[in-house]
Design an enzyme around this catalytic site. Structure first.
Site, PDB file in Angstrom:
ATOM      1  N   ASP A  58       0.863  -1.177   0.000  1.00  0.00           N
ATOM      2  CA  ASP A  58       0.000   0.000   0.000  1.00  0.00           C
ATOM      3  C   ASP A  58       0.900   1.228   0.000  1.00  0.00           C
ATOM      4  OD1 ASP A  58      -1.667   2.141   0.601  1.00  0.00           O
ATOM      5  OD2 ASP A  58      -2.825   1.056   2.106  1.00  0.00           O
ATOM      6  N   TYR A 147     -12.017  12.627  -4.903  1.00  0.00           N
ATOM      7  CA  TYR A 147     -11.154  12.256  -6.034  1.00  0.00           C
ATOM      8  C   TYR A 147     -10.562  13.500  -6.689  1.00  0.00           C
ATOM      9  CZ  TYR A 147      -9.682  10.029 -10.418  1.00  0.00           C
ATOM     10  OH  TYR A 147      -8.957   9.577 -11.478  1.00  0.00           O
ATOM     11  N   TYR A 161       7.788  19.504  -5.163  1.00  0.00           N
ATOM     12  CA  TYR A 161       9.026  18.721  -5.154  1.00  0.00           C
ATOM     13  C   TYR A 161       9.900  19.062  -6.364  1.00  0.00           C
ATOM     14  CZ  TYR A 161       8.741  15.527  -1.182  1.00  0.00           C
ATOM     15  OH  TYR A 161       8.763  15.004   0.078  1.00  0.00           O
TER      16      TYR A 161
END
Length: 329
Positions: A58, A147, A161
């Protein structure tokens, strides 16, 4: 030494096709999935290959892989309304925690990472067709928000990032895609219509059927994603087919394709369901030299033949709790 690629959500619809493509291109593929919505049968044909390995994991938990890693493709996420309305917390976590963990892995391995974003970041759009510079019209607290906002956050942290840590990142905004290995009755239009037709049921259209979608065959989608990964472009890129059709017209096409006699029945349109969906792929044409090649007629024949090959048990199991009485017929 073969280049190594990690594909999350590898047992899902798009993830499994990506595994096939990267094996074909000569990569060493590490496939990762926890089977929350994926299906092991989608990658069974790859098990045992020398350059394919599967990791049951996961991605919302810490991820550690040994050795060099060149690319990461993050496709782990529920992607259909039935799934993300049934498991909303997991949907948010895989978009947030999962993406954070994988970006950390990309940083540690100096790997390039591509995320699977979605046309849902545009919400119910007020601009048509949708281009990458449109910010969207999203209801953050509506049922679909789990979602939509997971994917919008995913894009934000990926760009953070990229800018702050200098990580090489790519963002694919994926529009409606179809083809073999889709799950029947997962809430998406094509498997729902074909499944109903094969079971002899009337086709269910939500709303009056005037809402539009643009469907891209899976082989075209995978080609676009592959080119984007290997490109030098870090901002989001729409990957989809711009040929738009109303849901009512599409239902009529499915009835004609399957040769069935069902009629179309109408039900209330779900909250925040987009009324229009059509990608502007000008950027993909320019940056990737990519556009869809497979017509809807050709793609639908291939998809229909796939669903027609399923057993009666598979055809009814996902649609009816009492499926056993149906498969006896």
């Amino acid at each position: 030494m073969k280049k190594k690629v990690l594909i999350t959500g590898a047992a899902g619809f798009l993830g499994s096709h990506l595994c096939d493509r990267f094996i074909k291109e000569g990569y060493h593929v590490v496939a990762m999935d926890n089977f929350i919505t994926g299906d092991k049968k989608n990658i069974e044909h790859l098990m045992g290959l020398e350059h394919f390995e599967f990791v049951a994991h996961d991605v919302t938990n810490f991820i550690e892989l040994r050795g060099k890693l060149h690319y990461i493709l993050h496709f782990a996420s529920p992607a259909s309304p039935i799934d993300y309305l049934k498991i909303p917390i997991q949907t948010l976590k895989v978009g947030a925690l999962g993406t954070h963990n994988l970006l950390g892995l990309a940083k540690a391995k100096n790997a390039r990472m591509l995320i699977a974003s979605t046309s849902e970041v545009y919400g119910d759009p007020l601009v048509h067709p949708q281009s990458e510079d449109y910010y969207g019209n999203v209801n953050a607290i509506g049922p679909r928000g789990v979602y939509d906002e997971a994917k919008r956050f995913q894009e934000s942290i990926t760009m953070a990032y990229h800018r702050f840590h200098g990580i090489e990142t790519r963002i694919a905004r994926i529009f409606n895609t179809y083809g073999p290995r889709m799950r029947l009755n997962d809430g998406r239009v094509i498997p729902a219509f074909i499944g109903q037709a094969l079971r002899g049921e009337d086709l269910t259209v939500f709303g009056d059927g005037s809402q539009t979608r643009s469907f891209c065959y899976v082989d075209d989608q995978i080609e676009g994603i592959y080119r984007l990964l290997l490109s030098n472009y870090s901002d989001p890129v729409n990957i989809g087919n711009p040929h738009e059709i109303t849901i009512k017209e599409f239902a009529e096409e499915v009835i004609k394709l399957t040769g069935t006699k069902q009629k179309i029945v109408y039900k209330e349109l779900p909250q925040d369901d987009p009324l229009q969906r059509q990608p502007d792929i000008t950027l993909a044409k320019k940056i990737l030299n990519w556009e869809p090649k497979i017509s809807r007629a050709e793609g639908m024949k291939l998809t229909y033949n796939y669903f027609k090959s399923l057993s009666k048990e598979e055809l009814y199991k996902s649609a009816h709790k009492d499926f056993k009485k149906h498969i006896k017929k």
